[in-house]
Motif scaffolding. Structure first.
Motif, PDB file in Angstrom:
ATOM      1  N   ALA A  32       0.840  -1.200   0.000  1.00  0.00           N
ATOM      2  CA  ALA A  32       0.000   0.000   0.000  1.00  0.00           C
ATOM      3  C   ALA A  32       0.875   1.250   0.000  1.00  0.00           C
ATOM      4  N   GLY A  33       0.272   2.388  -0.286  1.00  0.00           N
ATOM      5  CA  GLY A  33       0.972   3.662  -0.189  1.00  0.00           C
ATOM      6  C   GLY A  33       1.821   4.031  -1.387  1.00  0.00           C
ATOM      7  N   GLY A  34       1.674   3.290  -2.486  1.00  0.00           N
ATOM      8  CA  GLY A  34       2.438   3.607  -3.695  1.00  0.00           C
ATOM      9  C   GLY A  34       3.939   3.542  -3.455  1.00  0.00           C
ATOM     10  N   THR A  35       4.665   4.486  -4.047  1.00  0.00           N
ATOM     11  CA  THR A  35       6.115   4.563  -3.828  1.00  0.00           C
ATOM     12  C   THR A  35       6.446   5.329  -2.552  1.00  0.00           C
ATOM     13  N   GLY A  36       5.443   5.986  -1.979  1.00  0.00           N
ATOM     14  CA  GLY A  36       5.674   6.831  -0.813  1.00  0.00           C
ATOM     15  C   GLY A  36       6.005   8.265  -1.179  1.00  0.00           C
ATOM     16  N   HIS A  37       6.020   8.556  -2.476  1.00  0.00           N
ATOM     17  CA  HIS A  37       6.371   9.892  -2.951  1.00  0.00           C
ATOM     18  C   HIS A  37       5.329  10.390  -3.955  1.00  0.00           C
ATOM     19  N   PRO A  38       5.117  11.711  -4.018  1.00  0.00           N
ATOM     20  CA  PRO A  38       4.189  12.257  -5.011  1.00  0.00           C
ATOM     21  C   PRO A  38       4.754  12.133  -6.417  1.00  0.00           C
ATOM     22  N   PHE A  39       3.887  12.353  -7.400  1.00  0.00           N
ATOM     23  CA  PHE A  39       4.254  12.356  -8.817  1.00  0.00           C
ATOM     24  C   PHE A  39       4.526  10.965  -9.378  1.00  0.00           C
ATOM     25  N   PHE A  40       4.208   9.922  -8.606  1.00  0.00           N
ATOM     26  CA  PHE A  40       4.327   8.554  -9.096  1.00  0.00           C
ATOM     27  C   PHE A  40       2.986   7.853  -8.927  1.00  0.00           C
ATOM     28  N   SER A  41       2.586   7.109  -9.941  1.00  0.00           N
ATOM     29  CA  SER A  41       1.301   6.411  -9.908  1.00  0.00           C
ATOM     30  C   SER A  41       1.424   5.065  -9.200  1.00  0.00           C
ATOM     31  N   THR A  42       0.277   4.429  -8.968  1.00  0.00           N
ATOM     32  CA  THR A  42       0.319   3.069  -8.422  1.00  0.00           C
ATOM     33  C   THR A  42       0.808   2.080  -9.472  1.00  0.00           C
ATOM     34  N   ASP A  43       0.708   2.405 -10.756  1.00  0.00           N
ATOM     35  CA  ASP A  43       1.353   1.578 -11.787  1.00  0.00           C
ATOM     36  C   ASP A  43       2.859   1.524 -11.534  1.00  0.00           C
ATOM     37  N   THR A  44       3.453   2.697 -11.327  1.00  0.00           N
ATOM     38  CA  THR A  44       4.890   2.753 -11.051  1.00  0.00           C
ATOM     39  C   THR A  44       5.200   2.032  -9.745  1.00  0.00           C
ATOM     40  N   VAL A  97      -0.428   0.982 -21.477  1.00  0.00           N
ATOM     41  CA  VAL A  97      -0.838  -0.177 -20.679  1.00  0.00           C
ATOM     42  C   VAL A  97      -0.680   0.174 -19.202  1.00  0.00           C
ATOM     43  N   VAL A  98       0.486   0.700 -18.889  1.00  0.00           N
ATOM     44  CA  VAL A  98       0.749   1.381 -17.618  1.00  0.00           C
ATOM     45  C   VAL A  98       1.408   2.694 -18.003  1.00  0.00           C
ATOM     46  N   ASP A  99       1.651   3.590 -17.052  1.00  0.00           N
ATOM     47  CA  ASP A  99       2.235   4.867 -17.439  1.00  0.00           C
ATOM     48  C   ASP A  99       3.687   4.680 -17.896  1.00  0.00           C
ATOM     49  N   MET A 100       4.258   5.717 -18.486  1.00  0.00           N
ATOM     50  CA  MET A 100       5.559   5.583 -19.135  1.00  0.00           C
ATOM     51  C   MET A 100       6.666   5.199 -18.150  1.00  0.00           C
ATOM     52  N   THR A 101       6.637   5.792 -16.955  1.00  0.00           N
ATOM     53  CA  THR A 101       7.656   5.444 -15.955  1.00  0.00           C
ATOM     54  C   THR A 101       7.585   3.964 -15.614  1.00  0.00           C
ATOM     55  N   ALA A 102       6.379   3.447 -15.439  1.00  0.00           N
ATOM     56  CA  ALA A 102       6.199   2.030 -15.132  1.00  0.00           C
ATOM     57  C   ALA A 102       6.638   1.156 -16.300  1.00  0.00           C
ATOM     58  N   SER A 103       6.330   1.585 -17.518  1.00  0.00           N
ATOM     59  CA  SER A 103       6.721   0.819 -18.708  1.00  0.00           C
ATOM     60  C   SER A 103       8.234   0.682 -18.800  1.00  0.00           C
ATOM     61  N   ILE A 104       8.937   1.766 -18.519  1.00  0.00           N
ATOM     62  CA  ILE A 104      10.401   1.736 -18.582  1.00  0.00           C
ATOM     63  C   ILE A 104      10.969   0.849 -17.481  1.00  0.00           C
ATOM     64  N   LEU A 105      10.352   0.884 -16.299  1.00  0.00           N
ATOM     65  CA  LEU A 105      10.773  -0.025 -15.229  1.00  0.00           C
ATOM     66  C   LEU A 105      10.592  -1.481 -15.646  1.00  0.00           C
ATOM     67  N   ALA A 106       9.467  -1.781 -16.297  1.00  0.00           N
ATOM     68  CA  ALA A 106       9.218  -3.145 -16.775  1.00  0.00           C
ATOM     69  C   ALA A 106      10.271  -3.559 -17.786  1.00  0.00           C
ATOM     70  N   ARG A 107      10.582  -2.653 -18.722  1.00  0.00           N
ATOM     71  CA  ARG A 107      11.580  -2.965 -19.749  1.00  0.00           C
ATOM     72  C   ARG A 107      12.961  -3.185 -19.137  1.00  0.00           C
ATOM     73  N   ASP A 108      13.367  -2.272 -18.283  1.00  0.00           N
ATOM     74  CA  ASP A 108      14.733  -2.321 -17.756  1.00  0.00           C
ATOM     75  C   ASP A 108      14.948  -3.484 -16.787  1.00  0.00           C
ATOM     76  N   ASN A 109      13.861  -3.948 -16.166  1.00  0.00           N
ATOM     77  CA  ASN A 109      13.993  -5.044 -15.198  1.00  0.00           C
ATOM     78  C   ASN A 109      13.443  -6.374 -15.734  1.00  0.00           C
ATOM     79  N   HIS A 110      13.072  -6.367 -17.027  1.00  0.00           N
ATOM     80  CA  HIS A 110      12.648  -7.602 -17.711  1.00  0.00           C
ATOM     81  C   HIS A 110      11.484  -8.285 -16.996  1.00  0.00           C
ATOM     82  N   ILE A 111      10.461  -7.492 -16.700  1.00  0.00           N
ATOM     83  CA  ILE A 111       9.272  -8.014 -16.024  1.00  0.00           C
ATOM     84  C   ILE A 111       8.117  -8.059 -17.018  1.00  0.00           C
TER      85      ILE A 111
END
Length: 230
Positions: A124-136, A188-202
């Motif tokens: 819960a609580g997302g990343t704990g920081h503003p400007f990030f979605s629950t997708d991220t 599909v998810v926001d761009m920040t989340a998409s890049i995290l998926a790509r870079d971490n091969h998820i």
């Protein structure tokens, strides 16, 4: 298999579109219990849109609006956790910030301890920081806990090349790479989340939550949605 299940807050509200719909949450719980009983490890991230969408607020500072949204996800996770417990599952709610005795602080070690006890872990609580979605937040937690796959439950039954609600000729993909998702801005998810998926091969599996037994199918071979390869 270690699974990260991402649910939208709106999905919890059912036809009411706000608050909670217990019948909907219980259907989710029954499916998660089936996966848990098969030996899967399950973490869950839930959005807060059934209570609050900070980005739609025009009169509140964005940081404060996002903080309200984070607390909405905490409420959702506590509620869903209790419904899960009533069906016989052990659960834990972890947050990236202190919430008194309501939750525990997130750490990978703590998560692994709960998984070893066959508990469902709510992030819960997302990343704990503003400007990030629950997708991220979902992609971040998936990377941190070494999830094998993300099950992305949506109101739509997969990934399309355009909005099927607007374009009746929209094409649904059975399989698509995260690189193509990013290049075509398919959201599909926001761009920040998409890049995290790509870079971490998820990889992600995108499906409609309301379909019968959709979560169990998404984790198995009878999946009817879109596989996003990373």
């Amino acid at each position: 298999m270690r699974i990260l299940l991402k649910l939208s807050g709106e999905a919890l509200a059912g036809d009411k579109k706000t608050g909670f719909d217990e019948a909907t949450v219980r259907k989710v719980a029954v499916q998660v219990k089936e996966l848990l009983d098969k030996g899967n490890e399950i973490g869950i991230v839930i959005g807060g849109g059934n209570f609050w969408r900070g980005r739609t607020s025009e009169n509140i500072d964005r940081t404060k609006a996002d903080q309200i949204g984070m607390l909405a996800t905490v409420m959702n996770c506590i509620y869903v956790s209790e419904i899960f417990r009533s069906t016989g599952m052990g659960t834990a709610v972890l947050t990236p910030f202190e919430c008194g005795s309501f939750t525990k602080l997130f750490s990978k070690d703590r998560t692994n301890k709960y998984f070893s006890k066959k508990m469902v872990v709510f992030f819960a609580g997302g990343t704990g920081h503003p400007f990030f979605s629950t997708d991220t937040g979902a992609l971040l937690r998936a990377a941190e806990i070494d999830a094998d796959v993300i099950l992305l439950a949506k109101a739509i039954d997969g990934v399309y090349d355009s909005d099927p609600a607007i374009n009746p000729d929209a094409k649904r993909y059975d399989r698509i790479s995260i690189d193509d998702v990013i290049a075509q801005n398919l959201q599909v998810v926001d761009m920040t989340a998409s890049i995290l998926a790509r870079d971490n091969h998820i990889s992600m599996r995108v499906f409609a939550l309301q379909e019968e037994n959709s979560i169990v199918k998404a984790a198995g071979d009878s999946f009817n949605g879109t596989i996003v390869d990373a």
